[in-house]
Design an enzyme around this catalytic site. Sequence first.
Site, PDB file in Angstrom:
ATOM      1  N   PRO A   1       0.786  -1.230   0.000  1.00 44.89           N
ATOM      2  CA  PRO A   1       0.000   0.000   0.000  1.00 44.89           C
ATOM      3  C   PRO A   1       0.823   1.287   0.000  1.00 44.89           C
ATOM      4  O   PRO A   1       1.899   1.351   0.608  1.00 44.89           O
ATOM      5  CB  PRO A   1      -0.822  -0.095   1.294  1.00 44.89           C
ATOM      6  CG  PRO A   1      -0.077  -1.045   2.153  1.00 44.89           C
ATOM      7  CD  PRO A   1       0.559  -2.033   1.207  1.00 44.89           C
ATOM      8  N   ASN A   2       0.262   2.257  -0.672  1.00 46.76           N
ATOM      9  CA  ASN A   2       0.800   3.626  -0.779  1.00 46.76           C
ATOM     10  C   ASN A   2       2.014   3.742  -1.699  1.00 46.76           C
ATOM     11  O   ASN A   2       2.427   4.854  -2.032  1.00 46.76           O
ATOM     12  CB  ASN A   2       1.146   4.215   0.604  1.00 46.76           C
ATOM     13  CG  ASN A   2      -0.094   4.362   1.464  1.00 46.76           C
ATOM     14  OD1 ASN A   2      -1.058   4.990   1.044  1.00 46.76           O
ATOM     15  ND2 ASN A   2      -0.089   3.780   2.643  1.00 46.76           N
TER      16      ASN A   2
ATOM     17  N   ARG B   1       5.292  10.631  -3.037  1.00 48.08           N
ATOM     18  CA  ARG B   1       5.098  10.391  -1.605  1.00 48.08           C
ATOM     19  C   ARG B   1       6.443  10.455  -0.890  1.00 48.08           C
ATOM     20  O   ARG B   1       7.305   9.608  -1.106  1.00 48.08           O
ATOM     21  CB  ARG B   1       4.488   9.007  -1.405  1.00 48.08           C
ATOM     22  CG  ARG B   1       4.401   8.583   0.035  1.00 48.08           C
ATOM     23  CD  ARG B   1       4.081   7.096   0.158  1.00 48.08           C
ATOM     24  NE  ARG B   1       4.041   6.711   1.542  1.00 48.08           N
ATOM     25  CZ  ARG B   1       4.306   5.493   1.989  1.00 48.08           C
ATOM     26  NH1 ARG B   1       4.609   4.526   1.160  1.00 48.08           N
ATOM     27  NH2 ARG B   1       4.261   5.242   3.283  1.00 48.08           N
TER      28      ARG B   1
ATOM     29  N   TYR C   1      11.687   7.991   0.320  1.00 48.12           N
ATOM     30  CA  TYR C   1      11.572   6.831  -0.587  1.00 48.12           C
ATOM     31  C   TYR C   1      12.249   7.038  -1.931  1.00 48.12           C
ATOM     32  O   TYR C   1      12.339   6.090  -2.722  1.00 48.12           O
ATOM     33  CB  TYR C   1      10.088   6.490  -0.797  1.00 48.12           C
ATOM     34  CG  TYR C   1       9.395   6.113   0.493  1.00 48.12           C
ATOM     35  CD1 TYR C   1       9.759   4.966   1.179  1.00 48.12           C
ATOM     36  CD2 TYR C   1       8.400   6.923   1.046  1.00 48.12           C
ATOM     37  CE1 TYR C   1       9.153   4.619   2.380  1.00 48.12           C
ATOM     38  CE2 TYR C   1       7.783   6.581   2.240  1.00 48.12           C
ATOM     39  CZ  TYR C   1       8.167   5.443   2.904  1.00 48.12           C
ATOM     40  OH  TYR C   1       7.567   5.095   4.087  1.00 48.12           O
TER      41      TYR C   1
ATOM     42  N   ASN D   1       7.857  -6.020  -1.075  1.00 44.14           N
ATOM     43  CA  ASN D   1       7.838  -4.851  -0.204  1.00 44.14           C
ATOM     44  C   ASN D   1       6.377  -4.662   0.181  1.00 44.14           C
ATOM     45  O   ASN D   1       5.595  -4.058  -0.560  1.00 44.14           O
ATOM     46  CB  ASN D   1       8.377  -3.609  -0.910  1.00 44.14           C
ATOM     47  CG  ASN D   1       8.397  -2.404   0.025  1.00 44.14           C
ATOM     48  OD1 ASN D   1       7.883  -2.474   1.146  1.00 44.14           O
ATOM     49  ND2 ASN D   1       8.984  -1.305  -0.424  1.00 44.14           N
TER      50      ASN D   1
ATOM     51  N   ALA E   1       3.443  -0.904   4.726  1.00 39.86           N
ATOM     52  CA  ALA E   1       2.982  -0.885   6.121  1.00 39.86           C
ATOM     53  C   ALA E   1       2.476  -2.251   6.591  1.00 39.86           C
ATOM     54  O   ALA E   1       2.542  -2.561   7.789  1.00 39.86           O
ATOM     55  CB  ALA E   1       1.896   0.174   6.290  1.00 39.86           C
TER      56      ALA E   1
ATOM     57  N   GLU F   1      12.784  -9.799   1.198  1.00 42.08           N
ATOM     58  CA  GLU F   1      12.041  -8.651   1.725  1.00 42.08           C
ATOM     59  C   GLU F   1      12.817  -7.379   1.388  1.00 42.08           C
ATOM     60  O   GLU F   1      14.000  -7.272   1.715  1.00 42.08           O
ATOM     61  CB  GLU F   1      11.898  -8.799   3.252  1.00 42.08           C
ATOM     62  CG  GLU F   1      11.215  -7.623   3.914  1.00 42.08           C
ATOM     63  CD  GLU F   1      11.114  -7.774   5.439  1.00 42.08           C
ATOM     64  OE1 GLU F   1      11.611  -8.779   5.981  1.00 42.08           O
ATOM     65  OE2 GLU F   1      10.549  -6.870   6.069  1.00 42.08           O
TER      66      GLU F   1
ATOM     67  N   HIS G   1      12.793  -3.043   1.491  1.00 40.56           N
ATOM     68  CA  HIS G   1      12.234  -1.741   1.887  1.00 40.56           C
ATOM     69  C   HIS G   1      13.123  -0.652   1.330  1.00 40.56           C
ATOM     70  O   HIS G   1      14.354  -0.763   1.411  1.00 40.56           O
ATOM     71  CB  HIS G   1      12.160  -1.608   3.412  1.00 40.56           C
ATOM     72  CG  HIS G   1      11.273  -2.640   4.017  1.00 40.56           C
ATOM     73  ND1 HIS G   1       9.908  -2.567   3.937  1.00 40.56           N
ATOM     74  CD2 HIS G   1      11.563  -3.796   4.644  1.00 40.56           C
ATOM     75  CE1 HIS G   1       9.391  -3.632   4.515  1.00 40.56           C
ATOM     76  NE2 HIS G   1      10.367  -4.407   4.948  1.00 40.56           N
TER      77      HIS G   1
ATOM     78  N   ARG H   1      13.656   3.894  11.815  1.00 44.60           N
ATOM     79  CA  ARG H   1      12.548   4.860  11.862  1.00 44.60           C
ATOM     80  C   ARG H   1      11.724   4.646  13.137  1.00 44.60           C
ATOM     81  O   ARG H   1      12.260   4.185  14.143  1.00 44.60           O
ATOM     82  CB  ARG H   1      11.731   4.730  10.571  1.00 44.60           C
ATOM     83  CG  ARG H   1      12.587   5.059   9.327  1.00 44.60           C
ATOM     84  CD  ARG H   1      11.807   4.889   8.042  1.00 44.60           C
ATOM     85  NE  ARG H   1      10.658   5.786   7.996  1.00 44.60           N
ATOM     86  CZ  ARG H   1       9.691   5.687   7.085  1.00 44.60           C
ATOM     87  NH1 ARG H   1       9.740   4.736   6.165  1.00 44.60           N
ATOM     88  NH2 ARG H   1       8.687   6.534   7.099  1.00 44.60           N
TER      89      ARG H   1
HETATM   90  C1  DQA Z   1       8.478   0.800   3.367  1.00 45.85           C
HETATM   91  C2  DQA Z   1       8.663   1.045   4.867  1.00 45.85           C
HETATM   92  C3  DQA Z   1       7.352   0.893   5.601  1.00 45.85           C
HETATM   93  O1  DQA Z   1       7.534   1.108   6.987  1.00 45.85           O
HETATM   94  C4  DQA Z   1       6.350   1.897   5.094  1.00 45.85           C
HETATM   95  O2  DQA Z   1       5.103   1.686   5.714  1.00 45.85           O
HETATM   96  C5  DQA Z   1       6.220   1.897   3.617  1.00 45.85           C
HETATM   97  C6  DQA Z   1       7.393   1.699   2.791  1.00 45.85           C
HETATM   98  C7  DQA Z   1       9.766   1.099   2.564  1.00 45.85           C
HETATM   99  O3  DQA Z   1       9.853   0.669   1.415  1.00 45.85           O
HETATM  100  O4  DQA Z   1      10.662   1.763   3.080  1.00 45.85           O
HETATM  101  O5  DQA Z   1       5.137   2.182   3.078  1.00 45.85           O
HETATM  102  O6  DQA Z   1       8.149  -0.554   3.153  1.00 45.85           O
END
Ligand code: DQA
Length: 143
Positions: A10-11, A18, A23, A74, A77, A98, A100, A107
Site C-alpha cells: 500500500p501507498n 510520496r 523513498y 515490499n 505498512a 524482503e 524496503h 525509523r
Molecule cells: C516501506 C517502509 C514501511 O515502513 C512503510 O510503511 C512503507 C514503505 C519502505 O519501502 O521503506 O510504506 O516498506
Amino acid sequence: MKKILILIGPNLNLLGIREPEIYGYETLADIETMCRTEGQKLGFEIELRQSNYEGDLVTWIQEARTGYDGMIINAAAYTHTSIAIHDALRFLSVPIIEVHQSDPKKREPFRHISYIEPLAAKVIAGHGAKGYLMALEWLAHEA
Ligand code: DQA
C-alpha cells in the site's frame, strides 16, 4: 526462463510524489522498467504487481505457490501488521526477499517489527529503488 514475482504494498503506487526524501524520486513505473532491464540481464522474467489491499497481496502470494522461482516483496505498512501475509508466505517454497526502500529499523518503533523477516531468505533495506535490483542480483547469484 526463471520467473520472479515482485509484490508491492500500500501507498507505494504514489512513489515519486510520496515523501521522496524518504523513498526517492523514482515512480513505480520507473522501478518496473529498472527491474525488467535488470531481469533481462540476469535471465529473469519479471512480473510486478502493486495493491493497496491486504487481501490482494494474500491472494497473489497464494497463486505464487506454482509458476514462480522467487518472490521479492515490499509489503510496505503491512510488513509491520499483517499476520495474513505472514501466513500466506509460509506456504511458499521459493526464496522470499524482503525489500524496503527506507530502513524501517532506523525509523519509528512501530516499523521495527516485520512479520515477513522470519520467512525471508534475505532482507534489503535502506537502498531506495536500487534495493529491488539488489534483490534480483541476490536471487541470481546466492539463491
Ligand atoms: C516501506 C517502509 C514501511 O515502513 C512503510 O510503511 C512503507 C514503505 C519502505 O519501502 O521503506 O510504506 O516498506
